[in-house]
Design an enzyme around this catalytic site. Structure first.
Site, PDB file in Angstrom:
ATOM      1  N   ARG A  65       2.173  17.231   5.337  1.00  0.00           N
ATOM      2  CA  ARG A  65       2.688  17.502   3.980  1.00  0.00           C
ATOM      3  C   ARG A  65       2.611  18.996   3.640  1.00  0.00           C
ATOM      4  O   ARG A  65       3.451  19.496   2.899  1.00  0.00           O
ATOM      5  CB  ARG A  65       1.944  16.666   2.951  1.00  0.00           C
ATOM      6  CG  ARG A  65       2.427  15.225   2.978  1.00  0.00           C
ATOM      7  CD  ARG A  65       1.812  14.408   1.886  1.00  0.00           C
ATOM      8  NE  ARG A  65       2.633  13.235   1.634  1.00  0.00           N
ATOM      9  CZ  ARG A  65       2.215  12.154   1.000  1.00  0.00           C
ATOM     10  NH1 ARG A  65       0.996  12.087   0.554  1.00  0.00           N
ATOM     11  NH2 ARG A  65       3.032  11.138   0.799  1.00  0.00           N
ATOM     12  N   LYS A  82       3.828  -6.785   0.932  1.00  0.00           N
ATOM     13  CA  LYS A  82       4.068  -7.318  -0.415  1.00  0.00           C
ATOM     14  C   LYS A  82       5.534  -7.505  -0.772  1.00  0.00           C
ATOM     15  O   LYS A  82       6.269  -6.536  -0.899  1.00  0.00           O
ATOM     16  CB  LYS A  82       3.407  -6.396  -1.439  1.00  0.00           C
ATOM     17  CG  LYS A  82       1.901  -6.420  -1.328  1.00  0.00           C
ATOM     18  CD  LYS A  82       1.268  -5.335  -2.176  1.00  0.00           C
ATOM     19  CE  LYS A  82       0.289  -4.497  -1.407  1.00  0.00           C
ATOM     20  NZ  LYS A  82       0.802  -3.311  -0.734  1.00  0.00           N
ATOM     21  N   GLY A 101       5.271   6.046   3.614  1.00  0.00           N
ATOM     22  CA  GLY A 101       4.257   5.000   3.563  1.00  0.00           C
ATOM     23  C   GLY A 101       3.794   4.528   4.933  1.00  0.00           C
ATOM     24  O   GLY A 101       3.686   5.313   5.870  1.00  0.00           O
ATOM     25  N   GLY A 110       6.242   5.567  -2.103  1.00  0.00           N
ATOM     26  CA  GLY A 110       6.689   4.982  -3.375  1.00  0.00           C
ATOM     27  C   GLY A 110       7.983   5.603  -3.863  1.00  0.00           C
ATOM     28  O   GLY A 110       8.886   4.898  -4.329  1.00  0.00           O
TER      29      GLY A 110
HETATM   30  P1  AMP Z   1       3.135  -2.456   2.542  1.00  0.00           P
HETATM   31  O1  AMP Z   1       2.111  -1.602   1.840  1.00  0.00           O
HETATM   32  O2  AMP Z   1       3.661  -3.570   1.697  1.00  0.00           O
HETATM   33  O3  AMP Z   1       4.216  -1.661   3.233  1.00  0.00           O
HETATM   34  O4  AMP Z   1       2.328  -3.191   3.698  1.00  0.00           O
HETATM   35  C1  AMP Z   1       1.823  -2.525   4.831  1.00  0.00           C
HETATM   36  C2  AMP Z   1       0.758  -3.386   5.432  1.00  0.00           C
HETATM   37  O5  AMP Z   1       1.283  -4.660   5.740  1.00  0.00           O
HETATM   38  C3  AMP Z   1       0.184  -2.851   6.731  1.00  0.00           C
HETATM   39  O6  AMP Z   1      -1.131  -2.444   6.519  1.00  0.00           O
HETATM   40  C4  AMP Z   1       0.258  -4.052   7.680  1.00  0.00           C
HETATM   41  O7  AMP Z   1      -0.929  -4.263   8.399  1.00  0.00           O
HETATM   42  C5  AMP Z   1       0.482  -5.215   6.733  1.00  0.00           C
HETATM   43  N1  AMP Z   1       1.165  -6.339   7.383  1.00  0.00           N
HETATM   44  C6  AMP Z   1       2.286  -6.305   8.114  1.00  0.00           C
HETATM   45  N2  AMP Z   1       2.588  -7.526   8.582  1.00  0.00           N
HETATM   46  C7  AMP Z   1       1.638  -8.366   8.136  1.00  0.00           C
HETATM   47  C8  AMP Z   1       1.397  -9.774   8.294  1.00  0.00           C
HETATM   48  N3  AMP Z   1       2.214 -10.538   9.025  1.00  0.00           N
HETATM   49  N4  AMP Z   1       0.323 -10.290   7.683  1.00  0.00           N
HETATM   50  C9  AMP Z   1      -0.507  -9.511   6.950  1.00  0.00           C
HETATM   51  N5  AMP Z   1      -0.345  -8.199   6.760  1.00  0.00           N
HETATM   52  C10 AMP Z   1       0.722  -7.626   7.347  1.00  0.00           C
END
Ligand code: AMP
Length: 391
Positions: free
Chosen positions: A35, A198, A348, A371
């Protein structure tokens, strides 16, 4: 069109630049200075054009006095001065006599960095007085903090009301060019890949991308909410029950554009230490959870991606932090690395995954804003950019 720093007559002018120096630390050392490096083109341009440069940024989340000790920007000033090969004057306050004196004695081409903007409680609620104070320190304001452009804070938003003129820096310009063009004027097919944990956070991105993209490919933990919405059992996999109805609605209006994974690498626990087994997503046993996309899904996604001309990717395909569940994310990195296409990772976790897995140089663009890039892909206006003067 927003003004850029090329539109400002900079010589001898004080220029306050909001940077995104929110870098990760490990044992007090900066563990990734990307960054800071991304801010260099703007800072160097201001130096060459003989501006008096005042830099500011937030770092981390500040909730207590203890947080302040661990989130000083002093190490950033040191690293920046090494990268610029020039002194960077660090001022350990966010307002006050010392800061004002240092700014008033700045010579053209010199650089000051003042302390973490979030040390001020008024920063995150865009306190008018604080914005006005920071504005009073400068002639011009330049926002180059793409990673914070979705926040209407005093240093990213309010301050621009209290300056003679304002502009975006080269980093924001680059981010807008890449992501903006991919959304507004893409070479087709445009394929969006969404993963991560999420669904709730990404549902409005899916909504917007279904309007723009030729295909929206889903992976990661969020896919199981959709699979459950199709009527299948998903064992112990991640699910957001309150989003199932919405997922059904998207599946029906997507008219085949939305592509879901067909198999998963599963385990009985969220752990890299237990045995893994591959199941079709229609047959995940009640004792297992899906933690990565499986081989049939990888083959399907490789096939869909091979003709893509633009790819927007946000969110890993599995729990890439554990080696047993990183294959899906690695396969997507490899598929994109070999494409003759514009490939953009939206910050991210997927950016962290691509970089930690060694693919940093294989993409057209890795966004510095998680974000911010998501909100941009949702079709939202980013306040930190909206506040900048028009050409
Ligand atoms: P996000 O912040 O929504 O982009 O989520 C990123 C996180 O999702 C990472 O830390 C991954 O380890 C987690 N992730 C990806 N696939 C899965 C899964 N099948 N089950 C649980 N966590 C997951």
């Amino acid at each position: 069109m927003k003004k850029t720093i090329r539109d400002l007559a900079l010589t001898n002018k004080k220029v306050l630049v909001r940077c995104d120096f929110n870098v990760p630390f490990n044992n007090g050392e900066i563990s990734d200075d990307n960054r800071i490096r991304q801010a260099l083109p703007t800072i160097k341009y201001l130096i060459e054009h003989k501006a008096k440069i005042i830099l500011c940024s937030h770092l981390g989340k500040i909730k207590s006095e203890e947080d302040k000790k661990n989130n000083s920007l002093a190490p950033v000033a040191k690293r920046l001065s090494e990268l610029l090969n020039q002194d960077v004057i660090f001022v350990a306050q966010t307002r006050g006599q010392e800061l004002e004196d240092k700014i008033n004695s700045l010579q053209s081409g010199e650089v000051i960095l003042f302390e973490n903007t979030r040390f001020e409680p008024g920063e995150t609620n865009n306190d008018e007085k604080l914005a006005q104070y920071w504005g009073s320190l400068t002639d011009f304001y330049v926002n180059d903090a793409f990673g914070s452009a979705h926040r209407a804070h005093a240093s990213t938003f309010g301050v621009s009301n209290y300056v003679e003129d304002s502009a975006i820096g080269f980093l924001i310009e680059k981010e807008l060019d890449f992501i903006g063009n991919a959304l507004a004027n893409p070479k087709r097919p445009l394929i969006a890949i969404l993963g991560g944990a999420k669904v709730g956070d990404k549902i409005s991105v899916i909504d917007n991308l279904l309007k723009i993209a030729d295909k929206v490919i889903i992976g990661g933990g969020m896919s199981y909410t959709f699979i459950k919405a199709q009527g299948y059992e998903i064992g112990k996999s991640l699910v957001e029950e309150d989003k199932i109805e919405l997922a059904k609605e998207y599946l029906s209006k997507a008219e085949g554009k939305l592509v879901l994974p067909i198999d998963s690498v599963c385990a009985s626990e969220f752990s890299n230490e237990v045995a893994t087994k591959i199941y079709d997503n229609k047959e995940i046993p009640s004792t297992m959870m899906g933690l990565d996309i499986g081989p049939k899904t990888i083959a399907l996604y490789q096939d869909l991606l091979k003709d893509a001309k633009t790819v927007l990717w946000n969110g890993p395909m599995g729990v890439f932090e554990m080696s047993n569940f990183a294959k899906g994310t690695i396969a997507i990195c490899k598929a994109l690395a070999n494409l003759d296409a514009t490939t953009i990772i939206g910050g991210g976790d997927s950016a962290a995954a691509a970089i930690s897995l060694g693919f940093a140089d294989d993409f057209s663009h890795i966004s510095t804003g998680g974000g911010a890039s998501l909100e941009f892909m949702e079709g939202k206006k980013l306040p930190g950019i909206e506040a900048i003067a028009d050409k």
